[in-house]
Design an enzyme around this catalytic site. Structure first.
Site, short mmCIF file in Angstrom:
data_model
loop_
_atom_site.label_atom_id
_atom_site.label_comp_id
_atom_site.label_asym_id
_atom_site.label_seq_id
_atom_site.Cartn_x
_atom_site.Cartn_y
_atom_site.Cartn_z
N HIS A 59 0.79 -1.22 0.00
CA HIS A 59 0.00 0.00 0.00
C HIS A 59 0.82 1.27 0.00
O HIS A 59 0.41 2.28 -0.54
CB HIS A 59 -1.04 -0.04 1.10
CG HIS A 59 -2.17 -0.91 0.67
ND1 HIS A 59 -2.24 -2.25 1.01
CD2 HIS A 59 -3.19 -0.68 -0.17
CE1 HIS A 59 -3.28 -2.78 0.41
NE2 HIS A 59 -3.88 -1.86 -0.31
N GLU A 69 -12.20 -10.46 -6.53
CA GLU A 69 -10.78 -10.56 -6.19
C GLU A 69 -10.48 -11.79 -5.33
O GLU A 69 -9.37 -11.98 -4.88
CB GLU A 69 -10.29 -9.28 -5.51
CG GLU A 69 -11.11 -8.82 -4.33
CD GLU A 69 -10.59 -7.50 -3.72
OE1 GLU A 69 -9.46 -7.11 -4.01
OE2 GLU A 69 -11.35 -6.89 -2.94
N ASP A 90 -5.26 -8.62 -5.54
CA ASP A 90 -5.62 -9.72 -4.65
C ASP A 90 -5.93 -10.99 -5.42
O ASP A 90 -5.50 -12.08 -5.05
CB ASP A 90 -6.82 -9.32 -3.77
CG ASP A 90 -6.36 -8.49 -2.57
OD1 ASP A 90 -5.33 -8.86 -1.96
OD2 ASP A 90 -7.01 -7.48 -2.26
N ARG A 135 1.33 -10.68 -2.66
CA ARG A 135 1.49 -9.55 -3.57
C ARG A 135 2.60 -8.60 -3.13
O ARG A 135 3.19 -7.90 -3.94
CB ARG A 135 0.16 -8.77 -3.68
CG ARG A 135 -0.32 -8.23 -2.35
CD ARG A 135 -1.75 -7.75 -2.40
NE ARG A 135 -1.85 -6.31 -2.62
CZ ARG A 135 -3.00 -5.65 -2.70
NH1 ARG A 135 -4.16 -6.30 -2.60
NH2 ARG A 135 -3.03 -4.37 -2.90
N CYS A 155 -9.51 -2.80 -11.83
CA CYS A 155 -8.98 -1.72 -11.00
C CYS A 155 -7.70 -2.10 -10.25
O CYS A 155 -7.19 -1.33 -9.45
CB CYS A 155 -10.03 -1.19 -10.04
SG CYS A 155 -10.50 -2.37 -8.78
C1 PEP Z 1 -6.90 -5.22 -5.84
O1 PEP Z 1 -6.86 -6.08 -4.98
O2 PEP Z 1 -6.49 -5.36 -6.99
C2 PEP Z 1 -7.44 -3.88 -5.52
C3 PEP Z 1 -7.70 -3.02 -6.45
O3 PEP Z 1 -7.61 -3.55 -4.23
P1 PEP Z 1 -6.43 -3.26 -3.21
O4 PEP Z 1 -5.15 -3.12 -3.99
O5 PEP Z 1 -6.78 -2.02 -2.50
O6 PEP Z 1 -6.44 -4.47 -2.33
MG MG Z 2 -7.94 -5.87 -3.15
#
Ligand code: PEP
Ligand code: MG
Length: 755
Positions: free
Chosen positions: A367, A609, A633, A643, A680
């Site tokens: 993040h 996801e 995810d 990840r 996304c």
């Molecule tokens: C994802 O998991 O791809 C996503 C867009 O959400 P985040 O990265 O906030 O977990």
């Molecule tokens: Mg996610």
């Protein structure tokens, strides 16, 4: 009567006096070396400095031929001196010339000296030089003498680092400490940044090395240790600390180290040898670092971080310096260098001055990387060891696309990068020109480009990129940077501001996605073995409907009668999504009952996801107004590869056959049910991956704002349909699918696309 002092303490006192005398550099150094020789009753004392070309140059000697000074050199690993430098360990010999590594330099006249003691001159675990004493006779240097020489070497290291000997460096050469370094890491973002290093957790600068009063220094050390132990105990007993969590484990390790008798003994011994308490901490830490850095055991190397943190903590108590860099004034082009940090810590900095972050750890979908990207910062991770090698104020270049970091770059390299930056500024200007062009491929397929966002601060970028809206607003970011749970009023204000700044473009607000690596400091979490697969996100939200309802209430209110889109994260089974929808409905009814205007349109979408949902798309799609794939995810769970851990995640190409087939299945099903679908996750913002997504029929891509320009340029130059057919064939049954990436790259080349 004052007690007479002798041995190392006397030596350090004499060194302090010499350092204060008005002498030319070489004279001062010669005097220091003479004092060491006399104090240690040695026939020879020599001091070698490691140069940037890897040679150890004799900088001063007592006892060897004076004409060899600045003439004699040894390479790292060559001779006894080179061996000590390479291994960063002391060496004691009774008969030096009979050692297999002994390298005789005739110009020094070294041959008659048999007894030998040499120690590395270390700083932050790095070798800066070597200090040697020798005697004509067979003599065995003892532990105490080794200790005393190491203590003296600490002072010399500091003198090298503070440029005391710069006048003695030949033109065109430099000391190794200032050698340009290159780190090959992993790029989290595109873009290039040139700037100055700001260490997130700056090393405490020790200014006073030599003790005036040893008893007083011992007392200071004891008091500081007691304060530090108390503060660790205090943190451990804090109500929020849950056993088994990583933070608690770290603190428990600290407590163990802080009470470790061996460590404390070594600190006390260094003080007894004449150092101040601060210098003793630095001296002991130097040895520990040097030893641990050479270890190949990952566990030991991890513990090194703990030890470093602890030593830094102790230094802070001793010097009363409690600040991290976020509270300090930043240079104009600051490049933050840290082992690792959370998004909240990053956001504490003055963003107008921050150009880049460089981490020793972290993965591209961590993040902090996501936040860095959304703020338009350059970010690179996995730059091993950079924290101990970089100094505040060092010049640094961060090359996002290649993941390379150049510390103390040469002027030529700097010029090359200045030119590159100019070029990328041109490219940015070019992207700006594209912003009002409709995003349509050459063969007429419209591709909707959207931002991933999460902070109000990055919404004004919509005007620069020309994106059609926000495909993913990560609402948890606001919660992560707050010091306490934002109240409903604060949430309403934030969402209203986001809607205002988007100037009529749609925003998809995702409900709180807490857990995994998205830690909210003030929300207590029970310890979990696998937090990414634990009590997180929608699971937590449904279990704590208060939190969920408050957020939904805030969103519905903030719409102020306009449209509202809500996205539900981490749906594992359809019933969870249905339950979330029920809560939204309840809040909508409540809003209407209270006489407020409901949103003009209300759409509720599900995130795909979690792999399990792929097998009941026929259940979830009819329930959803839209869906969004979270590739970060989804791919992590499909591959069972974290990840945030590039070591494992980069082994599996996200657009290779298994993943691309899974993604295509979702796209096909969404089309069959007539449900709008957006990608996304971070995949959508990378050109070749975005091409793969378009090739399987995805037409809505949400990404970090700086990715919009390059993706749009690709879209505008693309003939999509032929590559769709080629990819469909490659994904067909019986295909091994090995070449999908190559297939796409070839197509991009044929089309002249900038990838
Ligand atoms: C994802 O998991 O791809 C996503 C867009 O959400 P985040 O990265 O906030 O977990
Ligand atoms: Mg996610």
């Amino acid at each position: 009567m004052a007690t007479a002092i002798s041995g190392p303490r006397l030596l350090l006192r004499q060194l302090r006096e010499t350092m204060a005398e008005p002498l030319a550099s070489q004279d001062r150094l010669d005097k220091i070396i003479n004092l060491i020789a006399v104090n240690m009753q040695a026939d020879v004392c020599s001091f070698y400095v490691l140069r940037d070309d890897g040679a150890l140059e004799l900088f001063a000697t007592y006892g060897l031929k004076p004409e060899s000074v600045h003439l004699t050199t040894l390479r790292l690993g060559e001779g006894l001196v080179g061996l000590i430098a390479a291994q960063a360990e002391p060496l004691r010999l009774e008969d030096a010339p009979s050692h297999p590594a002994f390298a005789y330099r005739p110009e020094t006249g070294e041959d008659p000296f048999r007894a030998f003691l040499g120690v590395p001159v270390l700083r932050a675990g790095q070798t800066l030089g070597v200090l040697v004493v020798q005697n004509r006779d067979h003599r065995v240097y003892g532990e105490d003498e080794t200790e005393a020489l190491l203590t003296t070497a600490t002072i010399l290291a500091e003198m090298i680092a503070t440029s005391e000997f710069d006048a003695l460096i030949k033109p065109g050469q430099d000391i190794d400490l200032r050698r340009p370094r290159t780190f090959t890491g992993v790029g989290f973002t595109d873009g290039i940044a040139l700037g100055q290093v700001v260490l997130h957790d700056p090393r405490v600068v020790v200014v006073n090395f030599i003790a005036e009063d040893t008893a007083e220094e011992t007392r200071r050390l004891e008091a500081a240790l007691a304060t530090m132990r108390l503060s660790i105990d205090d943190m451990l007993s804090h109500g929020d600390m849950v056993s088994g969590t990583e933070h608690r484990d770290i603190l428990e390790t600290y407590r163990m180290f802080a009470n470790d008798r061996g460590w404390v003994d070594r600190l006390e011994e260094a003080i007894a040898n004449g150092l101040t308490a601060e210098a003793a901490v630095e001296r002991v830490q130097n040895d520990t670092r040097a030893r641990m850095l050479r270890s190949t055991d990952p566990y030991i190397r991890d513990r090194l971080h703990d030890f470093d943190d602890l030593a830094n903590r102790l230094l802070r108590v001793l010097t009363g310096d409690g600040t991290t860099s976020s509270t300090r004034e930043l240079p104009e082009n600051a490049v933050l260098v840290a082992r690792n940090m959370g998004p909240a810590e990053l956001l504490e900095y003055d963003r107008t001055r921050l150009r880049a972050i460089v981490l020793e750890e972290g993965g591209a979908t961590a993040h902090v990387a996501i936040v860095a990207r959304s703020l338009g910062m350059v970010a690179v991770g996995q730059a091993e060891n950079i924290v101990s090698i970089a100094e505040n104020g060092d010049d640094i270049i961060v090359d996002g696309p290649t993941g390379t970091v150049y510390l103390r770059p040469t002027p030529e390299l700097q010029q090359t990068y200045v030119d590159k930056v100019r070029l990328s500024a041109k490219r940015r200007a070019h992207y700006l020109e594209l912003k009002d062009k409709p995003s349509i491929t050459k063969d007429g397929v419209a591709i909707t480009l959207l931002h991933n966002s999460g902070l109000v601060a990055d919404l004004p970028m919509l005007a620069d990129t020309g994106a059609e809206g926000v495909g993913l607003f990560r609402t948890e970011l606001q919660f992560m940077i707050a010091s306490k749970l934002p109240r409903v009023g604060e949430q309403i204000a934030l969402y209203r501001e986001a809607i205002r700044l988007s100037e009529g473009r749609p925003i998809v607000f995702r409900l709180l996605d807490i857990g995994g690596d998205k830690v909210i400091p003030y929300l207590r979490a029970a310890p979990e073995e696998n937090p990414a697969m634990g009590f997180r996100s929608l699971r937590l939200a449904l279990d704590r409907p208060g939190l969920l309802r408050t957020q939904i209430r805030a969103l519905l209110t903030a719409a102020d009668g306009g449209p509202m889109k809500i996205l539900v994260p981490m749906v594992t089974e359809t019933w969870e999504f249905v339950e979330a929808k029920r809560v939204v409905k309840l809040e909508l009814e409540r809003l209407i009952r209270s006489g407020q205007t409901p949103p003009s349109t209300l759409e509720i979408g599900a995130m795909i996801e979690v792999p399990s949902l792929l097998f009941e798309l026929d259940h979830v799609l009819p329930e959803a107004d839209f869906v969004s794939i979270g590739s970060n995810d989804l791919i992590m769970f499909l591959n069972a590869a974290d990840r945030a851990n590039t070591r494992v995640s980069k082994a599996y190409d996200p657009i290779a056959l298994p993943r691309l087939r899974a993604l295509r299945h979702i796209v096909d099903m969404a089309k069959r049910y007539g449900v709008p679908i957006t990608m996304c996750g971070e995949l959508a913002g990378r050109t070749i991956e975005a091409l793969a997504l378009m090739a399987i029929g995805m037409t809505r891509l949400s990404m970090s704002p700086p990715a919009i320009g390059p993706i749009k340029e690709m879209v505008l130059g693309l003939e999509l349909k032929p590559i769709q057919a080629a990819v469909a064939a490659a994904l067909g049954e019986g295909q091994s699918g090995v070449g999908i990436r190559d297939l796409l790259l070839d197509w991009a080349e044929q089309q002249g696309l900038a990838i």
